[in-house]
Design a protein around this motif. Structure first.
Motif, PDB file in Angstrom:
ATOM      1  N   VAL A  29       0.861  -1.186   0.000  1.00  0.00           N
ATOM      2  CA  VAL A  29       0.000   0.000   0.000  1.00  0.00           C
ATOM      3  C   VAL A  29       0.894   1.232   0.000  1.00  0.00           C
ATOM      4  N   ASP A  30       0.540   2.238  -0.785  1.00  0.00           N
ATOM      5  CA  ASP A  30       1.311   3.483  -0.817  1.00  0.00           C
ATOM      6  C   ASP A  30       1.405   4.078   0.596  1.00  0.00           C
ATOM      7  N   PRO A  31       2.582   4.506   1.052  1.00  0.00           N
ATOM      8  CA  PRO A  31       3.821   4.790   0.317  1.00  0.00           C
ATOM      9  C   PRO A  31       4.863   3.673   0.355  1.00  0.00           C
ATOM     10  N   GLY A  32       4.475   2.449   0.586  1.00  0.00           N
ATOM     11  CA  GLY A  32       5.431   1.354   0.616  1.00  0.00           C
ATOM     12  C   GLY A  32       6.100   1.194   1.966  1.00  0.00           C
ATOM     13  N   VAL A  33       7.323   0.668   1.954  1.00  0.00           N
ATOM     14  CA  VAL A  33       8.095   0.486   3.190  1.00  0.00           C
ATOM     15  C   VAL A  33       8.914   1.744   3.436  1.00  0.00           C
ATOM     16  N   VAL A  34       8.618   2.431   4.512  1.00  0.00           N
ATOM     17  CA  VAL A  34       9.240   3.723   4.823  1.00  0.00           C
ATOM     18  C   VAL A  34       9.517   3.800   6.315  1.00  0.00           C
ATOM     19  N   TRP A  35      10.241   4.842   6.720  1.00  0.00           N
ATOM     20  CA  TRP A  35      10.343   5.108   8.153  1.00  0.00           C
ATOM     21  C   TRP A  35       8.925   5.307   8.677  1.00  0.00           C
ATOM     22  N   VAL A  36       8.608   4.725   9.844  1.00  0.00           N
ATOM     23  CA  VAL A  36       7.211   4.688  10.278  1.00  0.00           C
ATOM     24  C   VAL A  36       6.542   6.068  10.375  1.00  0.00           C
TER      25      VAL A  36
END
Length: 270
Positions: free
Chosen positions: A235-242
């Protein structure tokens, strides 16, 4: 030290628990002297440790809100920890009182306090089990009583995977869980990462602290965490800093790498 009335006789209160250290970071009171000493040592090694816990908890809240608003009504929270304000059932049942939630944790203190909080809530329950035994979780009578796996379920594994080494094959654990899910189900993951923090020297100190506990750290990169979503559409924005995952306001995502945790949400298609 004196054992408080709420502490089960079966636990070693002289050995730090990662669940009770996390409770301490969040300002909770269900921890022992050994937990507090280890947590303070972690804060000395990594001053942002409380911020990490708070940012991760906020990520969980936003992910549950997103899923509940998207129509998900069943949640399986594995590694749920000691209850604090903003539990999954509070968020999900605020949107739909019929939402069903199963909490799973290996720590008996976390389970005991969850049982107290959930007393009288017929749509939520808790059981003591280990993430490394996914079949036992999926077939547990409390899980099969409350969750219908022919319909979408959100599996939450938040701030847990960094205690699962590669030797325990986390990809197989997740594959087993995925195999039980219906299309439209979701997977929510977060874990500690050192991407963008190389050279800080914090990892070695953090690993030293956690060697004193019931679990050791296994740090992963963004690429490694992304790979664990195999079979799911991110799901957007993907794997990112929380803090960057669908923040409530843009300023909450500033200096996001300080949170140390990366996370994401995946959807099972079909």
């Amino acid at each position: 030290m004196q054992r408080p009335d709420w502490a089960p006789e079966t636990i070693d209160i002289e050995r730090p628990s990662v669940a009770r250290m996390y409770d301490y970071y969040l300002g909770g009171s269900h921890n022992f002297a050994a937990d507090r000493a280890a947590a303070r040592a972690m804060v000395e090694a990594v001053p942002e440790a409380p911020l990490m816990a708070q940012a991760n908890r906020a990520f969980l809240r936003r992910a549950v809100q997103y899923l509940a608003q998207a129509g998900v009504r069943q949640f399986l929270d594995i590694g749920s920890g000691i209850p604090t304000v903003g539990n999954v059932h509070e968020i999900a049942q605020r949107i739909d009182r019929q939402s069903r939630v199963v909490y799973v944790d290996v720590d008996p203190v976390a389970v005991a306090h969850s049982q107290e909080i959930l007393a009288g809530n017929e749509h939520a329950t808790v059981l003591q089990e280990d993430l490394r035994r996914p079949e036992a979780i999926l077939t547990h009578p409390e899980v099969t009583r409350l969750l219908d796996f022919s319909r979408p379920v959100a599996v939450m594994i938040v701030a847990v995977l960094h205690f699962i080494p590669d030797s325990d094959r986390p990809e197989e654990i997740l594959r087993t869980l995925r195999g039980a899910l219906a299309p439209g189900s979701h997977l929510v993951l977060s874990q500690a990462s050192e991407d963008g923090r190389a050279g800080t020297g914090e990892r070695a100190e953090a690993e030293r602290v956690y060697r004193r506990t019931d679990s050791q750290l296994w740090i992963r990169s963004r690429a490694e965490l992304t790979a664990l979503f195999d079979g799911f559409e991110l799901v957007d924005p993907g794997v990112v800093w929380v803090p960057q995952w669908r923040p409530d306001s843009p300023d909450q995502a500033e200096n996001a790498e300080r949170a140390v945790f990366m996370g994401g949400v995946g959807r099972l298609g079909g």
